[in-house]
Motif scaffolding. Structure first.
Motif, PDB file in Angstrom:
ATOM      1  N   ILE A   1      36.723  46.629  42.856  1.00 18.21           N
ATOM      2  CA  ILE A   1      37.498  46.103  43.984  1.00 18.21           C
ATOM      3  C   ILE A   1      38.882  46.750  44.036  1.00 18.21           C
ATOM      4  O   ILE A   1      39.475  46.875  45.104  1.00 18.21           O
ATOM      5  N   MET A   2      39.382  47.188  42.889  1.00 16.07           N
ATOM      6  CA  MET A   2      40.706  47.800  42.835  1.00 16.07           C
ATOM      7  C   MET A   2      40.785  49.030  43.748  1.00 16.07           C
ATOM      8  O   MET A   2      41.816  49.290  44.355  1.00 16.07           O
ATOM      9  N   LYS A   3      39.689  49.751  43.888  1.00 16.15           N
ATOM     10  CA  LYS A   3      39.697  50.968  44.706  1.00 16.15           C
ATOM     11  C   LYS A   3      39.803  50.664  46.195  1.00 16.15           C
ATOM     12  O   LYS A   3      40.346  51.466  46.945  1.00 16.15           O
ATOM     13  N   THR A   4      39.290  49.515  46.622  1.00 18.63           N
ATOM     14  CA  THR A   4      39.230  49.241  48.058  1.00 18.63           C
ATOM     15  C   THR A   4      40.313  48.281  48.545  1.00 18.63           C
ATOM     16  O   THR A   4      40.493  48.153  49.748  1.00 18.63           O
ATOM     17  N   SER A   5      41.006  47.605  47.655  1.00 15.26           N
ATOM     18  CA  SER A   5      41.996  46.623  48.110  1.00 15.26           C
ATOM     19  C   SER A   5      43.414  47.118  47.825  1.00 15.26           C
ATOM     20  O   SER A   5      43.624  48.123  47.154  1.00 15.26           O
ATOM     21  N   SER A   6      44.356  46.362  48.332  1.00 18.56           N
ATOM     22  CA  SER A   6      45.767  46.668  48.107  1.00 18.56           C
ATOM     23  C   SER A   6      46.085  46.444  46.631  1.00 18.56           C
ATOM     24  O   SER A   6      45.688  45.444  46.039  1.00 18.56           O
ATOM     25  N   ILE A   7      46.799  47.376  46.035  1.00 20.14           N
ATOM     26  CA  ILE A   7      47.083  47.288  44.598  1.00 20.14           C
ATOM     27  C   ILE A   7      47.948  46.078  44.282  1.00 20.14           C
ATOM     28  O   ILE A   7      47.781  45.437  43.226  1.00 20.14           O
ATOM     29  N   LYS A   8      48.853  45.714  45.173  1.00 25.94           N
ATOM     30  CA  LYS A   8      49.721  44.553  44.939  1.00 25.94           C
ATOM     31  C   LYS A   8      48.900  43.268  44.946  1.00 25.94           C
ATOM     32  O   LYS A   8      49.033  42.438  44.044  1.00 25.94           O
ATOM     33  N   PHE A   9      48.016  43.102  45.944  1.00 27.77           N
ATOM     34  CA  PHE A   9      47.172  41.908  46.016  1.00 27.77           C
ATOM     35  C   PHE A   9      46.211  41.863  44.837  1.00 27.77           C
ATOM     36  O   PHE A   9      45.979  40.811  44.249  1.00 27.77           O
ATOM     37  N   TRP A  10      45.646  43.024  44.464  1.00 23.89           N
ATOM     38  CA  TRP A  10      44.730  43.077  43.330  1.00 23.89           C
ATOM     39  C   TRP A  10      45.448  42.680  42.045  1.00 23.89           C
ATOM     40  O   TRP A  10      44.906  41.913  41.240  1.00 23.89           O
ATOM     41  N   TRP A  11      46.638  43.184  41.832  1.00 23.64           N
ATOM     42  CA  TRP A  11      47.397  42.893  40.608  1.00 23.64           C
ATOM     43  C   TRP A  11      47.739  41.403  40.526  1.00 23.64           C
ATOM     44  O   TRP A  11      47.602  40.788  39.477  1.00 23.64           O
ATOM     45  N   ILE A  12      48.155  40.805  41.634  1.00 19.93           N
ATOM     46  CA  ILE A  12      48.518  39.384  41.639  1.00 19.93           C
ATOM     47  C   ILE A  12      47.288  38.515  41.366  1.00 19.93           C
ATOM     48  O   ILE A  12      47.328  37.605  40.537  1.00 19.93           O
ATOM     49  N   SER A  13      46.171  38.800  42.033  1.00 18.09           N
ATOM     50  CA  SER A  13      44.981  37.970  41.847  1.00 18.09           C
ATOM     51  C   SER A  13      44.392  38.139  40.443  1.00 18.09           C
ATOM     52  O   SER A  13      43.987  37.164  39.806  1.00 18.09           O
ATOM     53  N   THR A  14      44.365  39.360  39.928  1.00 19.94           N
ATOM     54  CA  THR A  14      43.846  39.594  38.579  1.00 19.94           C
ATOM     55  C   THR A  14      44.737  38.940  37.534  1.00 19.94           C
ATOM     56  O   THR A  14      44.244  38.304  36.593  1.00 19.94           O
ATOM     57  N   SER A  15      46.040  39.089  37.684  1.00 17.43           N
ATOM     58  CA  SER A  15      46.964  38.476  36.721  1.00 17.43           C
ATOM     59  C   SER A  15      46.856  36.957  36.744  1.00 17.43           C
ATOM     60  O   SER A  15      46.869  36.314  35.683  1.00 17.43           O
ATOM     61  N   THR A  16      46.742  36.373  37.929  1.00 19.41           N
ATOM     62  CA  THR A  16      46.588  34.923  38.036  1.00 19.41           C
ATOM     63  C   THR A  16      45.310  34.460  37.337  1.00 19.41           C
ATOM     64  O   THR A  16      45.322  33.476  36.590  1.00 19.41           O
ATOM     65  N   PHE A  17      44.219  35.172  37.552  1.00 19.84           N
ATOM     66  CA  PHE A  17      42.949  34.804  36.927  1.00 19.84           C
ATOM     67  C   PHE A  17      43.031  34.894  35.408  1.00 19.84           C
ATOM     68  O   PHE A  17      42.595  33.985  34.688  1.00 19.84           O
ATOM     69  N   ILE A  18      43.623  35.952  34.894  1.00 18.28           N
ATOM     70  CA  ILE A  18      43.732  36.119  33.440  1.00 18.28           C
ATOM     71  C   ILE A  18      44.687  35.094  32.849  1.00 18.28           C
ATOM     72  O   ILE A  18      44.449  34.568  31.752  1.00 18.28           O
ATOM     73  N   VAL A  19      45.763  34.756  33.540  1.00 17.36           N
ATOM     74  CA  VAL A  19      46.691  33.731  33.051  1.00 17.36           C
ATOM     75  C   VAL A  19      45.987  32.373  32.977  1.00 17.36           C
ATOM     76  O   VAL A  19      46.164  31.619  32.008  1.00 17.36           O
ATOM     77  N   ILE A  20      45.168  32.059  33.971  1.00 19.64           N
ATOM     78  CA  ILE A  20      44.408  30.799  33.931  1.00 19.64           C
ATOM     79  C   ILE A  20      43.470  30.787  32.731  1.00 19.64           C
ATOM     80  O   ILE A  20      43.353  29.769  32.025  1.00 19.64           O
ATOM     81  N   LEU A  21      42.816  31.903  32.457  1.00 16.14           N
ATOM     82  CA  LEU A  21      41.951  31.985  31.280  1.00 16.14           C
ATOM     83  C   LEU A  21      42.732  31.798  29.989  1.00 16.14           C
ATOM     84  O   LEU A  21      42.302  31.082  29.069  1.00 16.14           O
ATOM     85  N   LEU A  22      43.886  32.439  29.892  1.00  8.56           N
ATOM     86  CA  LEU A  22      44.698  32.327  28.679  1.00  8.56           C
ATOM     87  C   LEU A  22      45.239  30.912  28.488  1.00  8.56           C
ATOM     88  O   LEU A  22      45.296  30.411  27.364  1.00  8.56           O
ATOM     89  N   VAL A  23      45.634  30.261  29.569  1.00 10.82           N
ATOM     90  CA  VAL A  23      46.097  28.872  29.477  1.00 10.82           C
ATOM     91  C   VAL A  23      44.949  27.979  29.009  1.00 10.82           C
ATOM     92  O   VAL A  23      45.133  27.086  28.169  1.00 10.82           O
ATOM     93  N   GLY A  24      43.756  28.206  29.523  1.00 14.50           N
ATOM     94  CA  GLY A  24      42.594  27.419  29.109  1.00 14.50           C
ATOM     95  C   GLY A  24      42.267  27.601  27.642  1.00 14.50           C
ATOM     96  O   GLY A  24      42.003  26.625  26.934  1.00 14.50           O
ATOM     97  N   ILE A  25      42.293  28.832  27.147  1.00 15.68           N
ATOM     98  CA  ILE A  25      41.982  29.063  25.732  1.00 15.68           C
ATOM     99  C   ILE A  25      43.088  28.525  24.839  1.00 15.68           C
ATOM    100  O   ILE A  25      42.823  28.005  23.750  1.00 15.68           O
ATOM    101  N   TYR A  26      44.344  28.603  25.292  1.00 21.23           N
ATOM    102  CA  TYR A  26      45.437  28.016  24.515  1.00 21.23           C
ATOM    103  C   TYR A  26      45.284  26.504  24.432  1.00 21.23           C
ATOM    104  O   TYR A  26      45.488  25.919  23.375  1.00 21.23           O
ATOM    105  N   TYR A  27      44.910  25.867  25.537  1.00 20.97           N
ATOM    106  CA  TYR A  27      44.718  24.417  25.540  1.00 20.97           C
ATOM    107  C   TYR A  27      43.591  24.011  24.580  1.00 20.97           C
ATOM    108  O   TYR A  27      43.725  23.050  23.823  1.00 20.97           O
ATOM    109  N   GLU A  28      42.475  24.762  24.605  1.00 21.88           N
ATOM    110  CA  GLU A  28      41.370  24.457  23.701  1.00 21.88           C
ATOM    111  C   GLU A  28      41.774  24.677  22.252  1.00 21.88           C
ATOM    112  O   GLU A  28      41.389  23.912  21.367  1.00 21.88           O
TER     113      GLU A  28
END
Length: 117
Positions: A80-107
């Motif tokens: 998806i990185m090739k076809t979308s805006s790099i700024k939107f891709w970076w924000i959505s990917t970072s948000t998703f990974i941060v949610i994962l990291l918060v979840g694993i930290y909570y567990e």
């Protein structure tokens, strides 16, 4: 009109013939007590229907399934990185990974990842 009637008769007769053949062929003539008893993973169902298992193992397996599904959600982010805006891709990917990291930290903070208690 004749072809419609003939088609309907064949549409009803053919499945009936197939079901009759399947029932006739699938009849079991030999009745064995061992073969007719339920089989669950090699355990005898007459003795202990429920064997105790570790709840910690169950929690770890659920965490594995959750994070395995999340990995499957991360994989399409690369093409998806090739076809979308790099700024939107970076924000959505970072948000998703941060949610994962918060979840694993909570567990980890709750002690769910400790195998021996």
């Amino acid at each position: 009109m004749f072809s419609l009637t003939m088609t309907m008769m064949v549409s009803i007769a053919l499945p009936m013939i197939m079901m009759t053949l399947a029932i006739t062929i699938a009849k079991k003539n030999i009745s064995d007590r061992e073969k007719s008893s339920p089989f669950e993973c090699g355990f005898n169902p007459q003795t202990h229907a429920r064997l105790p298992f570790s709840i910690q193992f169950f929690l770890i397996s659920m965490l594995f399934l959750i994070f395995d599904i999340e990995i499957a959600l991360i994989l399409p982010l690369i093409p998806i990185m090739k076809t979308s805006s790099i700024k939107f891709w970076w924000i959505s990917t970072s948000t998703f990974i941060v949610i994962l990291l918060v979840g694993i930290y909570y567990e980890w903070n709750q002690g769910m990842l400790n195998w021996a208690i």
